[in-house]
Write an enzyme that holds these catalytic residues in place. Sequence first.
Site, mmCIF file in Angstrom:
data_model
loop_
_atom_site.group_PDB
_atom_site.id
_atom_site.type_symbol
_atom_site.label_atom_id
_atom_site.label_comp_id
_atom_site.label_asym_id
_atom_site.label_seq_id
_atom_site.Cartn_x
_atom_site.Cartn_y
_atom_site.Cartn_z
ATOM 1 N N SER A 135 68.640 83.136 35.712
ATOM 2 C CA SER A 135 69.412 84.275 35.216
ATOM 3 C C SER A 135 69.640 85.295 36.324
ATOM 4 C CB SER A 135 68.655 84.942 34.057
ATOM 5 O OG SER A 135 69.219 86.182 33.722
ATOM 6 N N TYR A 160 61.695 89.218 30.325
ATOM 7 C CA TYR A 160 62.606 88.077 30.381
ATOM 8 C C TYR A 160 62.888 87.696 31.837
ATOM 9 C CZ TYR A 160 67.029 85.522 30.303
ATOM 10 O OH TYR A 160 68.021 84.601 30.515
#
Length: 339
Positions: A135, A160
Site C-alpha cells: 500500500s 494498517y
Amino acid sequence: MPLSSLPRTVLVTGAAGFIGAHAAVALLARGDRVIGIDNLNAYYDPALKHARLAQLIGPHPAFRFVHADFADPAALAAALDGEVPTHILHLGAQAGVRYSLEAPMSYAHSNLTGQLTLLEVARAHGVAHMVYASSSSVYGNSSPLPFDADQPADRPVSLYAATKRSAELLAESYAHLYHIPLTGLRFFTVYGPWGRPDMALWRFTERLLRGESLPLYNSGRMRRDFTFIADIVAGTLAALDHPPADDGTLKPGGLATPHALYNLGNDTPEALGTLIDILAEATGKTPVLDNLPMQPGDVEATWANIAPARQNLGYAPTTSLADGIPAFVRWVKAYHAGA
C-alpha cells in the site's frame, strides 16, 4: 497471454475483494486457471462480495472458489485440496486505515499471519512467483514527493500501514533465505466499478445521490494519486509475468534478493476538490461540504513514482480521473438498480 506457454494455476487470495475479483477475471480471460480464496468477512456488506463472485463462479469453469481464511494454515491447505499452484497472487488483507484503530488484532491476523502463511505455501510448493499487495500508506507523512520505493518507509502513521510495511519485510526475509521470487505492489488509491464502499469515492457518490453533505477532512487540503482499477489490474498481471531475478542485482525497492517493490499509481496527484467537482458533474448534484479536522492515521498527499514499473513491467496507466469517475458513477447507479 501469459509469457510462459505452460498452463498456470494461480492462487488468488481476496478473490471476492475489489482488486482480487478484477484480477481473477483478467487471469481467466487470458487462459490461466484460478483457485480463489476469501473469508467473505463483514468488514463491509458481504452481499457485494457475493455479487463479485457471481461474475466468476458461473461463467468461468477454470475458476474454483473456496470460502476460507487464508491466514489459517490448515484452511489454506484444505483450499488447495492437493493442487500445487504455479503462482500466487496475494491480494487478500484487512483493509482500511481508520478501522485499524478499532480492530487492530484483525490486521495482525490477516496482514501479518496471512502474509507468513502464504510465504510458507510459496516455499513449500516452490512457486514460480508470488506477488502480494502492499500500500502507498507505508510512506506515511515524512516521505518526499513523489514517493519512491527506494526511499525509507519506516515511519507509518497508522497500524494498517505498519502491517503492510511489516509484510514487505517478511517477504524480504523469505527472498533472502529461500530465494523465492517475490514482488510487492504498493497500490495508490484504487477506484472503479465493484469498488469498496468504505472508500471516499463510493461514500461521496452515494451521499451526493442522496442529497447529503460530504465530510471534508482537513478542509479538503488533501491530494491523492487516484488509480483506475483497469490500470491496476494491468500492472498487477504484468508484475506476475515478470519475476525478479535471483542474480544479486539491485531491484526496485533497493533489494538485491529476488524481491522487488513497485508503486502502481497514476503519477498524477489530484486535489480532493477536483474529485468533488468531477463527481458533482457526473452525478448532477451540487455538493454541500462539511469541513472536518484531519483524521488520525491519514496522510495529506500521495504521489507514485512509477518509473520502475514503466521500465520493467511496461506499466502505462491510461485512465484519467475525468474519465474514471463518470464510469464509476454509472456503475454505482446500475448496481443499485439491479440490487
